[in-house]
Design a protein around this motif. Structure first.
Motif, mmCIF file in Angstrom:
data_model
loop_
_atom_site.group_PDB
_atom_site.id
_atom_site.type_symbol
_atom_site.label_atom_id
_atom_site.label_comp_id
_atom_site.label_asym_id
_atom_site.label_seq_id
_atom_site.Cartn_x
_atom_site.Cartn_y
_atom_site.Cartn_z
ATOM 1 N N ASP A 100 0.837 -1.202 0.000
ATOM 2 C CA ASP A 100 0.000 0.000 0.000
ATOM 3 C C ASP A 100 0.873 1.254 0.000
ATOM 4 O OD1 ASP A 100 -2.226 -1.586 0.089
ATOM 5 O OD2 ASP A 100 -2.517 -1.396 2.267
ATOM 6 N N GLY A 101 0.449 2.225 -0.791
ATOM 7 C CA GLY A 101 1.140 3.505 -0.832
ATOM 8 C C GLY A 101 2.307 3.566 -1.796
ATOM 9 N N ILE A 102 2.605 2.457 -2.472
ATOM 10 C CA ILE A 102 3.742 2.414 -3.397
ATOM 11 C C ILE A 102 3.254 2.614 -4.834
ATOM 12 C CG2 ILE A 102 5.526 0.944 -4.405
ATOM 13 C CD1 ILE A 102 6.273 1.907 -1.670
ATOM 14 N N ARG A 103 3.953 3.446 -5.566
ATOM 15 C CA ARG A 103 3.703 3.593 -6.999
ATOM 16 C C ARG A 103 5.018 3.371 -7.750
ATOM 17 N NH1 ARG A 103 5.282 8.884 -8.572
ATOM 18 N NH2 ARG A 103 5.640 10.294 -6.789
ATOM 19 N N VAL A 104 4.897 2.956 -9.008
ATOM 20 C CA VAL A 104 6.101 2.646 -9.783
ATOM 21 C C VAL A 104 6.188 3.537 -11.011
ATOM 22 C CG1 VAL A 104 6.194 0.259 -8.993
ATOM 23 C CG2 VAL A 104 4.972 0.817 -11.101
ATOM 24 N N SER A 141 12.442 -1.899 -16.420
ATOM 25 C CA SER A 141 13.186 -1.371 -15.278
ATOM 26 C C SER A 141 12.284 -0.397 -14.540
ATOM 27 C CB SER A 141 14.465 -0.672 -15.755
ATOM 28 O OG SER A 141 15.310 -1.591 -16.431
ATOM 29 N N LEU A 142 12.018 -0.684 -13.275
ATOM 30 C CA LEU A 142 10.975 0.018 -12.529
ATOM 31 C C LEU A 142 11.516 0.609 -11.237
ATOM 32 C CD1 LEU A 142 8.207 -2.721 -12.925
ATOM 33 C CD2 LEU A 142 8.509 -0.664 -14.331
ATOM 34 N N LEU A 143 11.017 1.795 -10.903
ATOM 35 C CA LEU A 143 11.362 2.493 -9.673
ATOM 36 C C LEU A 143 10.139 2.533 -8.771
ATOM 37 C CD1 LEU A 143 13.282 4.488 -8.041
ATOM 38 C CD2 LEU A 143 12.071 6.319 -9.278
ATOM 39 N N ALA A 144 10.313 2.252 -7.487
ATOM 40 C CA ALA A 144 9.221 2.325 -6.518
ATOM 41 C C ALA A 144 9.393 3.579 -5.670
ATOM 42 C CB ALA A 144 9.216 1.091 -5.629
ATOM 43 N N ARG A 145 8.303 4.330 -5.506
ATOM 44 C CA ARG A 145 8.286 5.502 -4.634
ATOM 45 C C ARG A 145 7.222 5.298 -3.552
ATOM 46 N NH1 ARG A 145 10.949 10.087 -6.800
ATOM 47 N NH2 ARG A 145 11.243 10.082 -9.087
ATOM 48 N N ASP A 146 7.520 5.819 -2.367
ATOM 49 C CA ASP A 146 6.532 5.742 -1.296
ATOM 50 C C ASP A 146 5.524 6.883 -1.435
ATOM 51 O OD1 ASP A 146 7.764 8.037 -0.347
ATOM 52 O OD2 ASP A 146 8.716 7.044 1.363
ATOM 53 N N ALA A 147 4.615 6.990 -0.476
ATOM 54 C CA ALA A 147 3.548 7.979 -0.560
ATOM 55 C C ALA A 147 4.080 9.404 -0.604
ATOM 56 C CB ALA A 147 2.598 7.808 0.620
ATOM 57 N N ALA A 148 5.266 9.611 -0.041
ATOM 58 C CA ALA A 148 5.877 10.943 -0.048
ATOM 59 C C ALA A 148 6.705 11.202 -1.301
ATOM 60 C CB ALA A 148 6.747 11.121 1.191
ATOM 61 N N GLY A 149 6.820 10.205 -2.163
ATOM 62 C CA GLY A 149 7.581 10.367 -3.398
ATOM 63 C C GLY A 149 9.036 9.971 -3.299
ATOM 64 N N PRO A 158 12.302 7.600 -3.358
ATOM 65 C CA PRO A 158 12.657 6.307 -3.963
ATOM 66 C C PRO A 158 12.935 5.276 -2.868
ATOM 67 C CG PRO A 158 13.954 8.118 -4.895
ATOM 68 C CD PRO A 158 13.287 8.645 -3.666
ATOM 69 N N VAL A 159 12.237 4.132 -2.925
ATOM 70 C CA VAL A 159 12.402 3.126 -1.872
ATOM 71 C C VAL A 159 12.768 1.740 -2.419
ATOM 72 C CG1 VAL A 159 10.894 4.315 -0.252
ATOM 73 C CG2 VAL A 159 9.913 2.665 -1.859
ATOM 74 N N GLY A 160 12.782 1.585 -3.724
ATOM 75 C CA GLY A 160 13.143 0.304 -4.304
ATOM 76 C C GLY A 160 13.245 0.417 -5.808
ATOM 77 N N PHE A 161 13.892 -0.560 -6.421
ATOM 78 C CA PHE A 161 14.069 -0.513 -7.874
ATOM 79 C C PHE A 161 14.366 -1.914 -8.403
ATOM 80 C CE2 PHE A 161 18.339 -0.903 -6.507
ATOM 81 C CZ PHE A 161 19.095 -1.357 -7.586
ATOM 82 N N VAL A 162 14.142 -2.076 -9.694
ATOM 83 C CA VAL A 162 14.576 -3.258 -10.421
ATOM 84 C C VAL A 162 15.023 -2.782 -11.795
ATOM 85 C CG1 VAL A 162 12.225 -3.788 -11.219
ATOM 86 C CG2 VAL A 162 13.980 -5.568 -11.249
ATOM 87 N N VAL A 163 16.172 -3.296 -12.273
ATOM 88 C CA VAL A 163 16.671 -2.948 -13.604
ATOM 89 C C VAL A 163 16.960 -4.234 -14.366
ATOM 90 C CG1 VAL A 163 17.545 -0.626 -13.155
ATOM 91 C CG2 VAL A 163 18.956 -2.589 -12.563
ATOM 92 N N GLY A 173 10.278 -6.022 -2.816
ATOM 93 C CA GLY A 173 11.195 -6.621 -3.771
ATOM 94 C C GLY A 173 10.509 -7.679 -4.617
ATOM 95 N N ARG A 174 9.703 -8.516 -3.991
ATOM 96 C CA ARG A 174 9.003 -9.575 -4.731
ATOM 97 C C ARG A 174 8.043 -8.978 -5.752
ATOM 98 N NH1 ARG A 174 8.382 -14.899 -2.953
ATOM 99 N NH2 ARG A 174 6.956 -16.124 -4.253
ATOM 100 N N ALA A 175 7.327 -7.927 -5.375
ATOM 101 C CA ALA A 175 6.377 -7.301 -6.290
ATOM 102 C C ALA A 175 7.092 -6.645 -7.461
ATOM 103 C CB ALA A 175 5.532 -6.275 -5.543
ATOM 104 N N LEU A 176 8.216 -5.982 -7.209
ATOM 105 C CA LEU A 176 8.973 -5.360 -8.290
ATOM 106 C C LEU A 176 9.529 -6.423 -9.244
ATOM 107 C CD1 LEU A 176 10.958 -2.578 -6.390
ATOM 108 C CD2 LEU A 176 9.208 -2.217 -8.156
#
Length: 279
Positions: free
Chosen positions: A141-145, A192-200, A202-207, A228-231
Motif C-alpha cells: 500500500d502507498g507504493i507507486r512505480v 526497469s521500474l522504480l518504486a516511490r513511497d507515498a511521499a515520493g 525512492p524506496v526500491g528498484f529493479v533494472v 522486492g518480490r512485487a517489483l
C-alpha cells in the motif's frame, strides 16, 4: 600460443563447456569470449587432439593484475589438461593473478585450491524457464512505480545507493558509472521500474536487460514487506510479454535472502560464477 585464427575454435570449446556445465547464455557469445581471449598483451595457449582444439586458456593483463580464464572440452577432462593450462598461464602472469570461472565445478575448485588460489568472489546463476508461469504480486500500500527514463534515472540511482550501501563489496559507483554499466548490454528500460513511497521518496528498484534481471533492491526500511518480490514479478511479467521466454539472474553467495526470494518466484540454480586469487 594460439593465433587469432583460432578464436573460432576457442568459441566452440567454450560453448561445449557451457552446454555441459550450465551458466549464462551470454558467456557463449563471440563478443563475451573475445573480450577474454583477445586484446593487447593477452597470452593464449591451447591443447590439441588430432588437430582439434580441446582445451584453451588466456591470461589478460590489467593495471595491477592478470586475469586468467580457461576451458577444457568435456570429452577430454580428467587428463590433466586443466592443470597444465593453469600452470602455464600462472607462469606467464607477472603480478597478481585472478582466475575467473563462469561455471565452478568440484574438479576446478579442487585444482584452484591445489595451486594456492583462494576464492574472493562467488555468485550463483539462476534461471526462470518458460514452463514457470509468471507470478502476480501486489505492491505494498502507498507504493507507486515509474519506468526508467532520463527524468527518473537519478531517482533510480538514489534507490540503488540506499539499497546496496550496506552490502559487502558495495563499489560506490557514481551515477554516470552506474548508468554506463547498466546500459552497455541490451538494457531494457521498459522492464526497469522504480518504486516511490507515498511521499515520493525512492524506496526500491529493479533494472533489467534482455532476458536478464540485473539488479533488484529495496531500502532497509522497506525490506521484508513484499516490495522486492512485487517489483521482480512486475519486471518479469514485462520481460515475458516482450518475448523473453527465459530469464536469468545472478545472486552473490553471501545474500541468501535474495536467493530465497528468487527461488520462491520459480528460479532454479544452474551454475556458480567465481573468482580465485593468488598474490
Amino acid at each position: 600460443m594460439l593465433p587469432d585464427s583460432e578464436l573460432g575454435a576457442v568459441l566452440g570449446v567454450v560453448r561445449r563447456c557451457l552446454a555441459a556445465d550450465g551458466g549464462l547464455p551470454v558467456t557463449g557469445e563471440p563478443s563475451f569470449v573475445n573480450r577474454r581471449y583477445d586484446g593487447p598483451g593477452t597470452v593464449r595457449i591451447g591443447a590439441y587432439e588430432q588437430g582439434r582444439l580441446v582445451a584453451c586458456g588466456a591470461a589478460r593483463p590489467y593495471a595491477h593484475r592478470w586475469s586468467l580464464v580457461g576451458a577444457v572440452d568435456p570429452d577430454f577432462r580428467g587428463r590433466g589438461l586443466g592443470g597444465e593450462l593453469l600452470d602455464r598461464l600462472m607462469t606467464a602472469a607477472e603480478t597478481v593473478v585472478q582466475v575467473e570461472t563462469e561455471a565452478l565445478t568440484p574438479a576446478a575448485e579442487e585444482l584452484f585450491h591445489a595451486r594456492g588460489l583462494r576464492q574472493v568472489f562467488a555468485e550463483d546463476v539462476f534461471r526462470l524457464g518458460p514452463e514457470v508461469p509468471p507470478e502476480q504480486a501486489a505492491l505494498p500500500d502507498g507504493i507507486r512505480v515509474e519506468e526508467w527514463g532520463e527524468e527518473t534515472r537519478g531517482a533510480f540511482y538514489q534507490a540503488y545507493c540506499a539499497s546496496f550501501a550496506d552490502r559487502p563489496g558495495y563499489p560506490g559507483l557514481t551515477l554516470e558509472q552506474w548508468v554506463s554499466w547498466l546500459v552497455e548490454d541490451d538494457f531494457r528500460p521498459d522492464a526497469s521500474l522504480l518504486a516511490r513511497d507515498a511521499a515520493g521518496a525512492p524506496v526500491g528498484f529493479v533494472v533489467c536487460a534482455e532476458g536478464f534481471l540485473v539488479q533488484l533492491g529495496a531500502v532497509p526500511a522497506w525490506r521484508r514487506r513484499g516490495l522486492g518480490r512485487a517489483l521482480a514479478a512486475a519486471a518479469l511479467a514485462r520481460l515475458r510479454a516482450a518475448g523473453d521466454a527465459e530469464v536469468f539472474l545472478d545472486v552473490n553467495v553471501n545474500n541468501p535472502a535474495s536467493a530465497a526470494l528468487f527461488r520462491g518466484l520459480g528460479f532454479t540454480g544452474v551454475s556458480r560464477r567465481a573468482r580465485f586469487e593468488r598474490r
